[in-house]
Design an enzyme around this catalytic site. Structure first.
Site, PDB file in Angstrom:
ATOM      1  N   VAL A   1     -22.903 164.982  84.277  1.00 18.87           N
ATOM      2  CA  VAL A   1     -24.211 165.181  84.914  1.00 18.87           C
ATOM      3  C   VAL A   1     -24.198 166.434  85.786  1.00 18.87           C
ATOM      4  CG1 VAL A   1     -25.939 164.189  86.476  1.00 18.87           C
ATOM      5  CG2 VAL A   1     -24.782 162.724  84.805  1.00 18.87           C
ATOM      6  N   CYS A   2     -23.134 166.635  86.558  1.00 22.83           N
ATOM      7  CA  CYS A   2     -23.042 167.825  87.415  1.00 22.83           C
ATOM      8  C   CYS A   2     -22.971 169.098  86.574  1.00 22.83           C
ATOM      9  CB  CYS A   2     -21.828 167.743  88.330  1.00 22.83           C
ATOM     10  SG  CYS A   2     -21.882 166.381  89.506  1.00 22.83           S
ATOM     11  N   ALA A   3     -22.238 169.048  85.477  1.00 16.36           N
ATOM     12  CA  ALA A   3     -22.128 170.213  84.600  1.00 16.36           C
ATOM     13  C   ALA A   3     -23.491 170.539  83.991  1.00 16.36           C
ATOM     14  CB  ALA A   3     -21.090 169.952  83.505  1.00 16.36           C
TER      15      ALA A   3
END
Length: 167
Positions: free
Chosen positions: A60-62
């Site tokens: 999700v962060c990527a």
């Protein structure tokens, strides 16, 4: 104390809760390029979008970082910074691999000054010690004009609202 959720479980956030209308705390983080200091918050003479993620090493962060990198290319006179607790070396490797070049990826690993100043430090649970998922828009005079603490850490933020806040 502010809270967010991690897979449906409440987690507490530590630090000073920053609200829309507040002066954005000026904090030094570490740029993943060359380990240089980077100041975020405060009056910088241009708008800032400060995107807070737990770790670039999660899907999700990527995805979020790639999305903001693409959108940052369309913004004019806006400084976009991703802040996480990742070591600058890992963040730099991520940027190289993913072609992140339209924004700054920085780390708050040294003293957690940013996380504490903005109230985004996860205080308990499985991710204690890293930042939650949040976005702050700051105007040229250093005032917070938009804030989103993403209600569920495992979900992406509202990109449209964040970008509208700096256009």
């Amino acid at each position: 104390m502010a809270t967010t959720m991690l897979k449906g479980n409440t987690v507490n956030l530590a630090g000073n809760e920053v609200k829309v209308g507040d002066k954005a705390p000026q904090v030094t983080v570490t740029n993943s390029e060359g380990l240089a200091d980077k100041v975020v918050g405060g009056a910088q003479g241009k708008k800032q979008l400060i995107v807070v993620v737990p770790s670039l090493d999660t899907p999700v962060c990527a995805t979020e970082t790639r999305q903001f990198n693409a959108k940052a290319a369309e913004l004019t006179d806006v400084d976009v910074t991703i802040v996480s607790m990742d070591l600058p070396f890992a963040a730099g490797r991520f940027c190289s691999t993913e072609g992140i070049s339209n924004l700054t990826v920085a780390s708050d690993f040294r003293n957690k000054d940013f996380a504490n100043a903005y109230g985004v430090l996860i205080a308990d649970g499985a991710l204690a010690g890293v930042t939650c998922r949040a976005i702050f828009a700051v105007d040229a005079n250093g005032i917070v004009t938009y804030k989103e603490i993403v209600p569920e850490i495992t979900e992406e933020p509202n990109y449209d609202n964040a970008l509208a806040a700096v256009k």
